[in-house]
Scaffold this active site. Structure first.
Site, PDB file in Angstrom:
ATOM      1  N   LYS A 221      53.679  -3.742  34.480  1.00 49.72           N
ATOM      2  CA  LYS A 221      53.215  -4.238  35.781  1.00 49.72           C
ATOM      3  C   LYS A 221      52.766  -5.696  35.712  1.00 49.72           C
ATOM      4  O   LYS A 221      52.549  -6.259  34.642  1.00 49.72           O
ATOM      5  CB  LYS A 221      52.091  -3.343  36.312  1.00 49.72           C
ATOM      6  CG  LYS A 221      52.619  -2.009  36.821  1.00 49.72           C
ATOM      7  CD  LYS A 221      51.581  -1.208  37.572  1.00 49.72           C
ATOM      8  CE  LYS A 221      52.226   0.009  38.249  1.00 49.72           C
ATOM      9  NZ  LYS A 221      51.254   0.853  38.946  1.00 49.72           N
ATOM     10  N   ARG A 255      52.278   7.246  32.671  1.00 50.65           N
ATOM     11  CA  ARG A 255      53.544   7.155  33.425  1.00 50.65           C
ATOM     12  C   ARG A 255      54.236   5.867  32.996  1.00 50.65           C
ATOM     13  O   ARG A 255      53.729   4.777  33.236  1.00 50.65           O
ATOM     14  CB  ARG A 255      53.271   7.163  34.928  1.00 50.65           C
ATOM     15  CG  ARG A 255      54.513   7.113  35.797  1.00 50.65           C
ATOM     16  CD  ARG A 255      54.144   7.119  37.284  1.00 50.65           C
ATOM     17  NE  ARG A 255      55.325   7.105  38.132  1.00 50.65           N
ATOM     18  CZ  ARG A 255      55.946   5.993  38.547  1.00 50.65           C
ATOM     19  NH1 ARG A 255      55.474   4.798  38.187  1.00 50.65           N
ATOM     20  NH2 ARG A 255      57.024   6.067  39.309  1.00 50.65           N
TER      21      ARG A 255
END
Length: 277
Positions: A221, A255
């Site tokens: 991210k 995840r």
């Protein structure tokens, strides 16, 4: 701490990995990579071989500013691929990344094992009903606004207190509707600035007060590659670094895009904890 997935009890005393399978053309990292049957099956098989407990399938991009797509488009992207995966890997525990109850219901009817909802029911009030009827694990993420508007809504009186209050209310609502297996996702990158994401990671252990497993979505991210002045493609090492911190603070599910590396991270942190004096 366990989850009941299609009659199998998943023990979270050792952290588990959820592998990401994006079916969208515009995901921030791997959008458009899995366009055909062979690529999808190869990706799924590799993640399972690398140790993924869950495969998380998404057909609606939730990256900041992503294009809104209709329910019909999401269905057409998702359902044939879900059927393909479960035909070839019938024991796979598939998580469906959707905020739409109709989509969730259709996938559960076809054999999905859990639902991963970025809105925790806020974008579709029927979602809790569908989860309760099917008695499947439910990931509730923190999000303000929508994927299209969320980056304008990163204002909080007190970030940690606000999120703890949000989840305490959501857990109360879900349990009152007989939803039993609830997983908390603090929502890194969703309606949060880079500095807020690091504040959240610093205080992740406080979320254990909610009494639910914690799922972490940090993989590649912008909170990583913006600090490193790089790109999603170059963010694997940074991802592993933050996964280590999250695990030390008690994350139960990672995840990830990179299953093998996440499994190695878990193994090393588990060895560290096992040999603490």
């Amino acid at each position: 701490m366990t989850l009941n997935c299609k009659g199998a009890l998943i023990d979270l005393s050792s952290p588990k990995v959820m592998g990401i399978l994006n079916l969208t053309p515009d995901s921030f990292y791997d959008g458009g990579k899995y366009k055909n049957r062979d690529a999808i099956l190869s990706r799924t098989e590799q993640m399972l071989e690398d140790g993924a407990t869950f495969i998380d399938m998404g057909a609606y991009s939730s990256r900041p500013g992503a294009e809104h797509v209709s329910e019909d488009v999401e269905m057409k992207r998702m359902l044939p691929i879900l059927e393909l995966i479960l035909k070839n890997f019938p024991d796979t525990l598939v998580s469906i990344d959707t905020f739409r109850s109709k989509m969730a219901e259709a996938c559960l009817e076809r054999g999905a094992a859990m639902i991963n909802d970025i809105s925790a029911g806020n974008l579709d009030p029927k979602m809790f009903q569908i989860i309760a009827q099917n008695q499947v694990p439910y990931v509730m993420m923190h999000l303000k606004g929508t994927p299209q508007s969320m980056q304008k809504e990163a204002q909080y009186d007190d970030l940690i207190k606000d999120l703890l209050f949000y989840f305490s209310q959501k857990v109360l609502e879900a349990t009152s509707k007989k939803i039993n297996d609830i997983i908390i996702d603090p929502g890194f990158g969703f309606a949060k600035t880079t500095s807020q994401n690091y504040t959240l990671l610093n205080h992740l252990d406080l979320f254990h007060s909610l009494g639910c497993p914690i799922l972490i979505g940090l993989s590649r991210k912008s909170m990583i590659y913006k600090i490193l002045e790089s790109s999603p493609k170059e963010a694997l090492n940074g991802t592993t670094c933050l996964h280590t911190i999250a695990l030390l603070k008690g994350a139960n599910i990672l995840r990830v895009h990179d299953v093998k590396e996440a499994m190695e991270c878990i193994a090393l942190v588990e060895a560290l904890k096992a040999n603490a004096l």
